[in-house]
Motif scaffolding. Structure first.
Motif, PDB file in Angstrom:
ATOM      1  N   ILE A 139      34.808  39.285  29.766  1.00  0.00           N
ATOM      2  CA  ILE A 139      34.828  40.139  30.963  1.00  0.00           C
ATOM      3  C   ILE A 139      34.106  39.451  32.112  1.00  0.00           C
ATOM      4  CG2 ILE A 139      34.019  42.323  31.929  1.00  0.00           C
ATOM      5  CD1 ILE A 139      34.466  43.515  29.081  1.00  0.00           C
ATOM      6  N   ILE A 140      32.934  38.906  31.856  1.00  0.00           N
ATOM      7  CA  ILE A 140      32.162  38.231  32.907  1.00  0.00           C
ATOM      8  C   ILE A 140      32.917  37.029  33.452  1.00  0.00           C
ATOM      9  CG2 ILE A 140      30.067  36.885  33.351  1.00  0.00           C
ATOM     10  CD1 ILE A 140      28.681  38.782  31.265  1.00  0.00           C
ATOM     11  N   PHE A 141      33.454  36.192  32.568  1.00  0.00           N
ATOM     12  CA  PHE A 141      34.186  35.014  33.020  1.00  0.00           C
ATOM     13  C   PHE A 141      35.497  35.400  33.697  1.00  0.00           C
ATOM     14  CE2 PHE A 141      32.006  32.294  29.554  1.00  0.00           C
ATOM     15  CZ  PHE A 141      30.923  32.086  30.402  1.00  0.00           C
ATOM     16  N   GLY A 142      36.133  36.466  33.237  1.00  0.00           N
ATOM     17  CA  GLY A 142      37.353  36.948  33.891  1.00  0.00           C
ATOM     18  C   GLY A 142      37.092  37.375  35.324  1.00  0.00           C
ATOM     19  N   CYS A 147      45.933  35.532  34.439  1.00  0.00           N
ATOM     20  CA  CYS A 147      45.100  35.219  33.264  1.00  0.00           C
ATOM     21  C   CYS A 147      43.731  35.885  33.361  1.00  0.00           C
ATOM     22  CB  CYS A 147      44.935  33.710  33.110  1.00  0.00           C
ATOM     23  SG  CYS A 147      46.350  32.875  32.412  1.00  0.00           S
ATOM     24  N   SER A 148      43.150  35.890  34.558  1.00  0.00           N
ATOM     25  CA  SER A 148      41.826  36.505  34.702  1.00  0.00           C
ATOM     26  C   SER A 148      41.890  38.012  34.466  1.00  0.00           C
ATOM     27  CB  SER A 148      41.222  36.191  36.073  1.00  0.00           C
ATOM     28  OG  SER A 148      41.940  36.830  37.102  1.00  0.00           O
ATOM     29  N   ILE A 149      42.950  38.648  34.960  1.00  0.00           N
ATOM     30  CA  ILE A 149      43.121  40.087  34.720  1.00  0.00           C
ATOM     31  C   ILE A 149      43.329  40.341  33.226  1.00  0.00           C
ATOM     32  CG2 ILE A 149      44.640  42.059  35.154  1.00  0.00           C
ATOM     33  CD1 ILE A 149      45.102  40.825  37.980  1.00  0.00           C
ATOM     34  N   ILE A 183      37.843  44.155  27.391  1.00  0.00           N
ATOM     35  CA  ILE A 183      37.662  45.607  27.291  1.00  0.00           C
ATOM     36  C   ILE A 183      38.307  46.131  26.007  1.00  0.00           C
ATOM     37  CG2 ILE A 183      38.317  47.812  28.352  1.00  0.00           C
ATOM     38  CD1 ILE A 183      38.014  46.379  31.093  1.00  0.00           C
ATOM     39  N   PHE A 184      39.501  45.629  25.697  1.00  0.00           N
ATOM     40  CA  PHE A 184      40.209  46.006  24.478  1.00  0.00           C
ATOM     41  C   PHE A 184      39.365  45.712  23.248  1.00  0.00           C
ATOM     42  CE2 PHE A 184      43.813  45.145  21.429  1.00  0.00           C
ATOM     43  CZ  PHE A 184      44.286  46.459  21.375  1.00  0.00           C
ATOM     44  N   PHE A 219      31.634  41.393  19.884  1.00  0.00           N
ATOM     45  CA  PHE A 219      31.034  42.164  20.969  1.00  0.00           C
ATOM     46  C   PHE A 219      30.497  41.241  22.061  1.00  0.00           C
ATOM     47  CE2 PHE A 219      27.609  44.680  22.915  1.00  0.00           C
ATOM     48  CZ  PHE A 219      28.301  45.847  23.198  1.00  0.00           C
ATOM     49  N   ILE A 220      29.809  40.183  21.668  1.00  0.00           N
ATOM     50  CA  ILE A 220      29.261  39.221  22.629  1.00  0.00           C
ATOM     51  C   ILE A 220      30.385  38.434  23.303  1.00  0.00           C
ATOM     52  CG2 ILE A 220      27.876  37.111  22.825  1.00  0.00           C
ATOM     53  CD1 ILE A 220      26.072  38.334  20.603  1.00  0.00           C
TER      54      ILE A 220
END
Length: 146
Positions: free
Chosen positions: A51-54, A21-23, A30-31, A44-45
């Motif tokens: 990404i940060i939480f992943g 899930c994190s990946i 990114i998508f 965008f935010i």
């Protein structure tokens, strides 16, 4: 053939699911950056948060000491469950791939909460040792004071 639900099997399965899930969360972020660009500030935010939480979830599942020191609630199953539900809810924006990712993260969070309540054999209580960032597992028996 009956499948037994042991705490170790369930915890390992949850860990693998969470790593995947994190990946996926990072890839979805990114998508969204690529497709949404800066024309849609909300997406965008949200993509940046995803990404940060992943990355934080990935680091917590691999027990990276610095991540666990910065986010101590990611040590226990209850804290992980609540955080994954939070991350899942912020994924619910207007893109279908983010909604699917959000639903998977919310479901994962509820599985962690289910496990933290002692279902399926109950978890080992986890705590961080002061200053080291390492995780120690201790078992809590029923009726004992915590």
């Amino acid at each position: 053939m009956a499948v037994s639900c042991t705490a170790d099997n369930f915890a390992s399965t949850l860990r693998i699911l969470t790593i995947l899930c994190s990946i996926a969360l990072i890839i979805v972020g990114i998508f969204c950056f690529i497709l949404c660009g800066v024309t849609d500030p909300l997406n965008f935010i949200m993509a940046a948060y995803q990404i940060i939480f992943g990355v934080a979830i990935f680091g917590a599942e691999f027990k990276i000491g610095k991540i666990l020191q910065l986010f101590p609630f990611l040590v226990g199953y209850g804290g992980k469950g609540m955080f994954y539900i939070f991350v899942g809810t912020i994924c619910f924006t207007k893109n279908w791939w983010q909604i699917v990712m959000g639903a998977v993260m919310v479901a994962n969070g509820f599985l962690y909460l289910f496990f933290s309540c002692g279902m399926c054999g109950g978890p080992a209580r986890m705590s961080t040792q002061q200053g080291t960032g390492t995780v120690a597992k201790t078992t809590v028996s029923a009726g004992s004071a915590v």
